[in-house]
Write an enzyme that holds these catalytic residues in place. Structure first.
Site, PDB file in Angstrom:
ATOM      1  N   ASP A 534      -2.457   5.701 -19.689  1.00 28.70           N
ATOM      2  CA  ASP A 534      -2.205   6.981 -20.354  1.00 28.70           C
ATOM      3  C   ASP A 534      -3.338   7.947 -20.034  1.00 28.70           C
ATOM      4  OD1 ASP A 534      -4.362   6.674 -22.486  1.00 28.70           O
ATOM      5  OD2 ASP A 534      -3.156   4.896 -22.898  1.00 28.70           O
ATOM      6  N   GLU A 614      -2.118 -12.352  10.415  1.00 30.13           N
ATOM      7  CA  GLU A 614      -2.171 -11.653   9.121  1.00 30.13           C
ATOM      8  C   GLU A 614      -3.493 -10.892   8.979  1.00 30.13           C
ATOM      9  OE1 GLU A 614       0.649 -14.484   6.291  1.00 30.13           O
ATOM     10  OE2 GLU A 614      -1.427 -15.081   6.640  1.00 30.13           O
TER      11      GLU A 614
END
Ligand code: DGJ
Length: 730
Positions: A534, A614
């Site tokens: 928030d 990877e």
């Protein structure tokens, strides 16, 4: 710009594209007359029509004029108990037991720059970026002054609101409700959009037309919550990214909140947002005041994209206090999904070595480094190094990490305690608990009474000792349960309704101390992922871990919903291993990279287990992120395709301020047999410029890319990704 027209008694707040107006009427009631696209200034109260409405009472001073009723007038801050039966904004309990509020205008002040709020997060500005209007109302019988604060950020169409209630009388009163924002609109033909979910799936968009009665979202969990977010949108039924009027409203608050809209009998609507009235009651002795958290509004006359960009810009420039505001944030590696509680200093150093070789710049030691913390049920509250795991101490570990050219970060959860901890054994009475009841556990832990300064001081001393013992560059502040048994041993019975809010103020206090004492440290907020995402937390923690769900496909929805208010640079987003720890899904590493690099980028996996290929891909991703950092974190954000609506693909775009550069990211859904070809229409480009795509030779006019689109390649595997880099040709 803010003007007061003395003749009409109107206050008009101008932003670049919008206008907001209030008027003091002949009964000194402060009416809300207009909020919408910018129009020529005039007294907009002509829009309000009065009639005799049965069962809508008339204030005593209107005599026998039955056409004036607070029950139908659009008001700036709604009252209660005196003739308006719609959602109240404020409720006062007087010593005689009455509960009401009746407000009349008494005066105003204008100030350059934006007001600040004591002990609370708020947008900030220099003298030139914003203006303040304070309108004073009074409840004469209660001897209470209500000050309405308005902050106007003209360039970004953002208006902030806050309220201060002052007891001017000689007796103690109680404040039982104090909304931050009330917005009365003379229409109900709108949709309400809210962002909802649960742990591991936060801020999923829900949209529904307003209907008679009250529709609301909120939290009574002590945190703003995974379930609902203190950001909502009211908009035209046909509003979309590019068109339609919409109002976005955010509350800068991290505790219990409520956002409610009521469609009233005569087709007007009232939107009220603020601290949830559940278990809220604040005692105000003579001379004392209460200040509400801040709310902020953006009105966009042309759809959600513009609204989001205004929120993003203002949050970045006037809310975040980010040590990295003028430089690139480091790419981080977090240890949690790599090791959980099972690590030693040597193991961390091994992982960090790999991370550093791949270009990562910050190593974060997550949960498990302190006290007797080997599982969920012990150690919280004892913020001392666990010597079994880190025998040479923190300084030595940090030195080893720094030697690899990586900064060091650390995890804490200061608000919590386990019963199996020295802290709890010494101070069992420091937890939130109701006398005579045994408090509920959450994740095996209890909540410290952060409304108490003595407890906060104790925790802060422990944290300071850790943070000052080694060069710490980053802190992850976690919170892993909801509040229950909310009662404080430090407050008398009549003040127990203050504990939820005092708890939040306590969290803010400690975060402010950290910010003050360690301004160079980047703090990432976290609450089991995104349970406290928030505007209040963002003031202290300029990035927040978006969700504990790190699966790239689920993250499409989470990050999409989050983007309506909060800028991508605030969203903690990591590449993790597959099968994903939360849902078992296998997605390509490229796809995980594309999704995570659209936020505050990092990795969260044991890199020692990665193959050579990877590692090469990770190196490529990090390089790419570093190259396009400004574009991603400072550019304008466009949602191109919604994961809630389009099963074929989700797409988004970051565009530089001068529109000469853009990065488009796209993730396909499941592969389908004989899937059709798609075209993607881009946004935000300069129609008159020619763009090169991924350094190809062909130049595409901006207008063509935006209107006709760009052809997408065939889909060859599930969740395949695509990134396009656009640069304007000279
Ligand atoms: C919840 C967080 O969201 C995770 O990232 C991790 O930090 C754990 N807590 C640690 O307990």
């Amino acid at each position: 710009m803010i003007t007061y027209n003395e003749q009409n008694q109107t206050f008009t707040l101008y932003t670049c594209n919008t206008l907001y107006q209030m008027k003091v009427d002949h009964y000194q009631v402060l009416l809300h007359t207009y909020y919408g696209p910018r129009i020529e200034e005039c007294d907009l109260s002509y829009l309000i029509q009065c009639a005799d409405h049965s069962f809508s009472p008339n204030p005593n001073e209107t005599g026998y004029d039955r056409t004036y009723s607070l029950d139908v007038m659009p008001q700036e801050y709604s009252t209660c108990g005196v003739g308006d039966f719609r959602l109240p904004s404020v409720e006062l309990e007087l010593p005689n037991g009455s509960r009401s509020a009746n407000l009349r205008y008494t005066g105003y002040y204008l100030q350059k720059g934006k007001y600040t709020l004591p002990e609370l997060p708020a947008f900030y500005s220099g003298e030139e970026d914003a203006e303040t209007l304070i309108v004073c109302l009074e409840d004469a019988a209660a001897q209470v002054t209500v000050k309405l604060y308005f902050g106007v950020f003209e360039a970004s169409d953002l208006i902030t609101r806050a309220v201060q209630i002052v007891n001017q009388g000689t007796e103690t009163i109680r404040l039982c409700r104090c909304a931050s924002l009330c917005l009365d609109l003379l229409r109900t033909d709108m949709d309400l959009i809210t962002f909802n979910g649960h742990h591991l799936m936060e801020r999923c968009l829900d949209r529904a037309p307003l209907r008679p009665g009250i529709q609301s979202v909120g939290s009574i969990r002590g945190a703003s919550s995974h379930q609902h977010n203190p950001f909502v949108i009211l908009c035209d039924h046909d509003a979309d990214e590019e068109k339609g009027l919409c109002y976005g409203a955010m509350l800068l608050y991290s505790g219990n909140f409520e956002a409610a809209v009521e469609c009233s009998q005569y087709e007007s609507s009232r939107f009220v947002m603020g601290i949830h009235p559940y278990h809220f009651c604040w005692t105000l002795a003579p001379g004392e005041s209460f200040t509400s958290p801040e709310a902020a509004l953006v009105c966009s006359p042309c759809g959600f994209a513009q609204m989001s960009r205004q929120f993003h810009r203002t949050i970045r420039n006037h809310l975040l206090r980010d040590p990295y505001s003028h430089r690139r944030k480091p790419v981080l590696l977090n240890s949690w999904e790599a090791t959980y509680f099972d690590f030693t200093a040597d193991k961390l150093v091994e992982i960090a070595k790999e991370a550093s070789l791949l270009g990562m710049e910050l190593f974060v030691m997550d949960d498990g480094w302190f006290g007797s913390r080997n599982d969920d049920n012990s150690g919280l509250g004892d913020w001392r190094i666990n010597k079994t795991k880190l025998p040479e101490g923190l300084e030595s570990l940090v030195a080893k990490i720094n030697d690899m050219d990586m900064a060091f970060g650390i995890w804490v959860e200061p608000e919590m305690v386990n019963e199996n901890s020295d802290l709890y054994r010494e101070h069992p009475d420091w937890v939130l608990h109701i006398p005579g009841r045994s408090p509920a556990r959450g994740r095996g832990q209890l909540v410290l009474d952060f409304s108490r300064k003595d407890i906060r001081d104790h925790i802060y001393r422990q944290l300071q000792a850790v943070f000052s013992s080694a060069p710490i560059a980053y802190i992850k502040w976690d919170m892993n349960r909801s509040l229950t048994d909310v009662w404080s041993a430090a407050l008398p019975a009549e003040r127990q309704g203050e504990v939820y809010h005092r708890y939040v103020l306590g969290v803010y206090d400690l975060l402010e101390r950290l910010h003050h004492d360690y301004p160079h440290i980047l703090i990432e907020g976290c609450c089991g992922g995104g349970g406290r995402f928030d505007g209040g937390m963002l003031y202290y923690t300029p990035q927040i871990w978006c969700s504990d769900d790190s699966d790239a496909v689920d993250r499409l929805k989470i990050q999409y919903g989050t983007s309506f208010c909060y800028p991508p640079s605030c969203m903690g987003a990591h590449v993790s291993a597959v099968p994903n720890e939360q849902n078992g899904r296998i997605t390509p590493l490229e796809t995980r990279g594309v999704v995570a690099m659209s936020g505050a980028f990092g990795y969260e996996m044991d890199l020692k287990k990665c193959t050579k290929e990877e590692k090469a891909e990770i190196r490529r991703q990090i390089q790419l992120y570093k190259t396009h950092y400004d574009l991603i974190c400072q550019g304008d954000y466009y949602r191109l395709s919604s994961p809630f609506e389009n099963p074929s693909f989700t797409a988004w775009e970051h565009v530089s301020a001068d529109k000469r550069e853009a990065v488009v990211s796209l993730i396909f859904g499941n592969q389908r047999p004989a899937s059709p070809f798609h075209r993607l229409r881009l946004k935000g480009l300069d129609a008159s410029l020619q763009y090169q795509v991924n350094s190809g030779e062909k130049l595409y006019p901006g207008s063509t890319l935006m209107e006709a689109g760009y052809p997408l390649p065939p889909v060859q595997k599930d969740y395949q990704s695509l990134q396009l880099y656009l640069t304007a040709g000279s």
